[in-house]
Design an enzyme around this catalytic site. Structure first.
Site, PDB file in Angstrom:
ATOM      1  N   ARG A  80     -14.360 -15.559 -27.533  1.00 43.93           N
ATOM      2  CA  ARG A  80     -14.971 -16.794 -27.027  1.00 43.93           C
ATOM      3  C   ARG A  80     -16.201 -17.162 -27.868  1.00 43.93           C
ATOM      4  O   ARG A  80     -16.469 -18.323 -28.129  1.00 43.93           O
ATOM      5  CB  ARG A  80     -15.349 -16.678 -25.541  1.00 43.93           C
ATOM      6  CG  ARG A  80     -16.122 -17.896 -25.034  1.00 43.93           C
ATOM      7  CD  ARG A  80     -16.057 -18.096 -23.524  1.00 43.93           C
ATOM      8  NE  ARG A  80     -16.211 -16.878 -22.777  1.00 43.93           N
ATOM      9  CZ  ARG A  80     -17.355 -16.206 -22.631  1.00 43.93           C
ATOM     10  NH1 ARG A  80     -18.462 -16.652 -23.187  1.00 43.93           N
ATOM     11  NH2 ARG A  80     -17.396 -15.096 -21.934  1.00 43.93           N
ATOM     12  N   TYR A 132     -10.899 -44.631 -26.186  1.00 43.51           N
ATOM     13  CA  TYR A 132      -9.722 -43.877 -25.728  1.00 43.51           C
ATOM     14  C   TYR A 132      -9.751 -43.778 -24.199  1.00 43.51           C
ATOM     15  O   TYR A 132     -10.810 -43.553 -23.611  1.00 43.51           O
ATOM     16  CB  TYR A 132      -9.776 -42.481 -26.376  1.00 43.51           C
ATOM     17  CG  TYR A 132      -8.684 -41.550 -25.942  1.00 43.51           C
ATOM     18  CD1 TYR A 132      -7.364 -41.777 -26.315  1.00 43.51           C
ATOM     19  CD2 TYR A 132      -8.972 -40.433 -25.172  1.00 43.51           C
ATOM     20  CE1 TYR A 132      -6.358 -40.914 -25.920  1.00 43.51           C
ATOM     21  CE2 TYR A 132      -7.967 -39.557 -24.779  1.00 43.51           C
ATOM     22  CZ  TYR A 132      -6.668 -39.803 -25.148  1.00 43.51           C
ATOM     23  OH  TYR A 132      -5.675 -38.948 -24.764  1.00 43.51           O
ATOM     24  N   ASP A 204     -16.514 -40.731 -32.569  1.00 47.07           N
ATOM     25  CA  ASP A 204     -15.178 -40.150 -32.435  1.00 47.07           C
ATOM     26  C   ASP A 204     -14.393 -40.608 -33.666  1.00 47.07           C
ATOM     27  O   ASP A 204     -14.063 -41.778 -33.805  1.00 47.07           O
ATOM     28  CB  ASP A 204     -14.531 -40.652 -31.131  1.00 47.07           C
ATOM     29  CG  ASP A 204     -13.164 -40.008 -30.872  1.00 47.07           C
ATOM     30  OD1 ASP A 204     -12.484 -39.636 -31.843  1.00 47.07           O
ATOM     31  OD2 ASP A 204     -12.775 -39.911 -29.690  1.00 47.07           O
ATOM     32  N   LYS A 229      -4.359 -34.984 -33.552  1.00 48.72           N
ATOM     33  CA  LYS A 229      -3.833 -36.183 -34.208  1.00 48.72           C
ATOM     34  C   LYS A 229      -3.695 -35.953 -35.716  1.00 48.72           C
ATOM     35  O   LYS A 229      -2.980 -35.055 -36.112  1.00 48.72           O
ATOM     36  CB  LYS A 229      -4.736 -37.370 -33.864  1.00 48.72           C
ATOM     37  CG  LYS A 229      -5.133 -37.447 -32.376  1.00 48.72           C
ATOM     38  CD  LYS A 229      -3.959 -37.694 -31.441  1.00 48.72           C
ATOM     39  CE  LYS A 229      -4.300 -37.493 -29.967  1.00 48.72           C
ATOM     40  NZ  LYS A 229      -5.427 -38.236 -29.451  1.00 48.72           N
TER      41      LYS A 229
HETATM   42  C1  LIG Z   1      -6.267 -38.247 -28.342  1.00 52.78           C
HETATM   43  C2  LIG Z   1      -7.666 -38.685 -28.435  1.00 52.78           C
HETATM   44  C3  LIG Z   1      -8.679 -37.995 -27.752  1.00 52.78           C
HETATM   45  C4  LIG Z   1      -8.385 -36.818 -26.842  1.00 52.78           C
HETATM   46  O1  LIG Z   1      -7.853 -35.738 -27.531  1.00 52.78           O
HETATM   47  P1  LIG Z   1      -6.897 -34.617 -26.873  1.00 52.78           P
HETATM   48  O2  LIG Z   1      -6.658 -33.672 -27.989  1.00 52.78           O
HETATM   49  O3  LIG Z   1      -5.667 -35.310 -26.369  1.00 52.78           O
HETATM   50  O4  LIG Z   1      -7.655 -34.010 -25.727  1.00 52.78           O
HETATM   51  C5  LIG Z   1      -9.980 -38.431 -27.920  1.00 52.78           C
HETATM   52  N1  LIG Z   1     -10.272 -39.496 -28.694  1.00 52.78           N
HETATM   53  C6  LIG Z   1      -9.319 -40.182 -29.348  1.00 52.78           C
HETATM   54  C7  LIG Z   1      -9.701 -41.346 -30.189  1.00 52.78           C
HETATM   55  C8  LIG Z   1      -7.991 -39.807 -29.243  1.00 52.78           C
HETATM   56  O5  LIG Z   1      -7.039 -40.504 -29.883  1.00 52.78           O
END
Ligand SMILES: *Cc1c(COP(=O)(O)O)cnc(C)c1O
Length: 412
Positions: A80, A132, A204, A229
């Site tokens: 952790r 998001y 983000d 992603k």
């Molecule tokens: C998918 C996504 C998230 C969340 O990510 P997870 O891995 O699904 O928890 C946050 N911000 C954006 C822009 C995303 O496309």
């Protein structure tokens, strides 16, 4: 503004372990002065395995590590708090984003949760309004449960944030390009306004990855990612990362991830590391295909509007050219028709699979109002312009003529 909650576990390590890490960081830093981004995707943070010389980073699937003496171990004591496979990914991400610290966490939402844990009840945050769906849901939960006020603001004009700044404001949360409408926020302009007012700028960067956009160069203090992603790129893992570029934030975020237990698992880190090795070649193909798809949709009679920053008709095309290295692989469009027509298109494609998520090598199609953005309440969605006839595409790296033909058939 930031009250230190304490030191991360690692800083209690023995002097020796500390020295070793410092040396390693120094090496990577020097490495970066000479190597290109593309070379870094493959080599940064990754050296031949010290035990057997394995060329690929081993998966250290171990919860705990043996101590050699009281208080003495080889840099890791408990997964952790730290793990060699996770560290390789973190060092790699750090080099790609060009910052001083990275922490790999379980999901993109874990990255956002860990970052929001920097704030205290009574604090206020200004957030991009068409963010998001999961981000807006979490922000609203944090508001209800922890008394942190979140203002959702259209940040396409940076100065729109100014009326919301008061003595309680702590941060501006930026998502650009936005999901699903591909609106842009001028990161440098927001960061400049935020800095003058001692606010953190948090970006983000999931939609473009560090290949397409480098928020730290534009003044960001923290960058979050859903590595699920583009960074991983193969739709076979959920993961996230929090990156920072200021020593107090680096320590605080490491502390929080260890305290909250949001850290990523070794096998997931290994998958993401493997995905990153092809980031550049994938991103180039995603962009080339997305541009072709966007141009095809733009001239289609059944399409009312196309949202893609690479089209000269995009209202912020000039900003995209200045701020981004890539226009990305996401294309959204508004169908000229009813919800039944939308459903026909969603069910009509054969290559584009009807599924949420994005950034994988395979193409996906989805309906934000009932899928990715269902967690955003209806009024918030309408205010952000995400109508029921918007369709979002994650354009993969298949042959682009096959993708266009698939859309052509579904729209017919
Ligand atoms: C998918 C996504 C998230 C969340 O990510 P997870 O891995 O699904 O928890 C946050 N911000 C954006 C822009 C995303 O496309």
């Amino acid at each position: 503004m930031l009250v230190a909650l304490g030191e991360p576990r690692e800083s209690n390590d023995l002097f020796h372990a500390h020295q070793g890490r410092g040396f390693f960081v120094l090496l990577i830093f020097n490495f970066n002065l000479f190597m290109s981004f593309q070379t870094d995707t493959i080599h940064a943070g990754v050296g031949p395995d010290k035990a057997y010389g394995a060329i690929m980073t081993p998966i250290y699937q171990s919860s705990t590590f043996v101590f050699e003496d009281i208080g003495k171990h080889r840099g890791f004591d408990y997964t952790r708090s730290g793990n060699p496979t996770r560290k390789a990914l973190e060092d790699n991400l750090c080099a790609l984003e060009g910052c001083s610290s990275a922490v790999a966490v379980t999901t993109g939402m874990a990255a956002i949760t860990s970052t929001l844990s920097l704030f205290h009840s009574g604090d206020e945050i200004i957030c991009t309004d068409d963010c998001y769906g999961g981000t807006s849901r979490l922000m609203k939960t944090v508001e209800e449960h922890f008394g942190i006020t979140v203002h959702f603001v259209n940040l396409q004009e940076a100065s729109n944030l100014l009326p919301y700044v008061n003595e309680k404001t702590r941060a501006v949360w930026v998502e650009t390009p936005s999901n699903p409408l591909l609106n842009l926020v001028d990161i440098a302009a927001v960061a400049a306004l935020a800095k003058e007012r001692c606010l953190l700028t948090i970006v983000d960067n999931t939609f473009l990855s560090p290949y397409g956009q480098k928020p730290f160069e534009l003044g960001a203090d923290i960058v979050v990612h859903s590595t699920t992603k583009y960074l991983n790129g193969h739709s076979d893992v959920v993961g996230g990362a929090v990156l920072s570029n200021r020593e107090d934030l680096d320590l605080k975020l490491k502390f929080l991830v260890n305290a909250l237990g949001t850290c990523a698992q070794p096998f997931d880190c290994w998958l993401v590391l493997r995905g990153i090795k092809t980031l550049v070649v994938r991103m180039r193909e995603h962009e080339r295909n997305a541009q072709a798809v966007a141009e095809f949709l733009e001239q289609h009679p059944k399409v009312k509007r196309v949202f893609y920053p690479g089209l000269p008709a995009h209202p912020q095309h000039e900003l995209a050219k200045k701020q981004q290295r890539s226009f990305g692989g996401m294309v959204s469009f508004e169908l000229d028709g009813s919800i039944e027509d939308v459903n026909k298109v969603l069910k009509g494609t054969k290559l584009f699979a009807l599924a949420e998520s994005l950034g994988g090598v395979e193409s996906l199609i989805e309906h934000p109002a009932t899928m990715s953005h269902a967690s955003m309440d209806h009024d918030h969605r309408e205010a952000a312009g995400i109508t029921d006839t918007v369709i979002r595409l994650s354009v993969g790296i298949e042959d682009r003529f096959d993708l266009i033909e698939d859309l052509q058939n579904a729209l017919a």
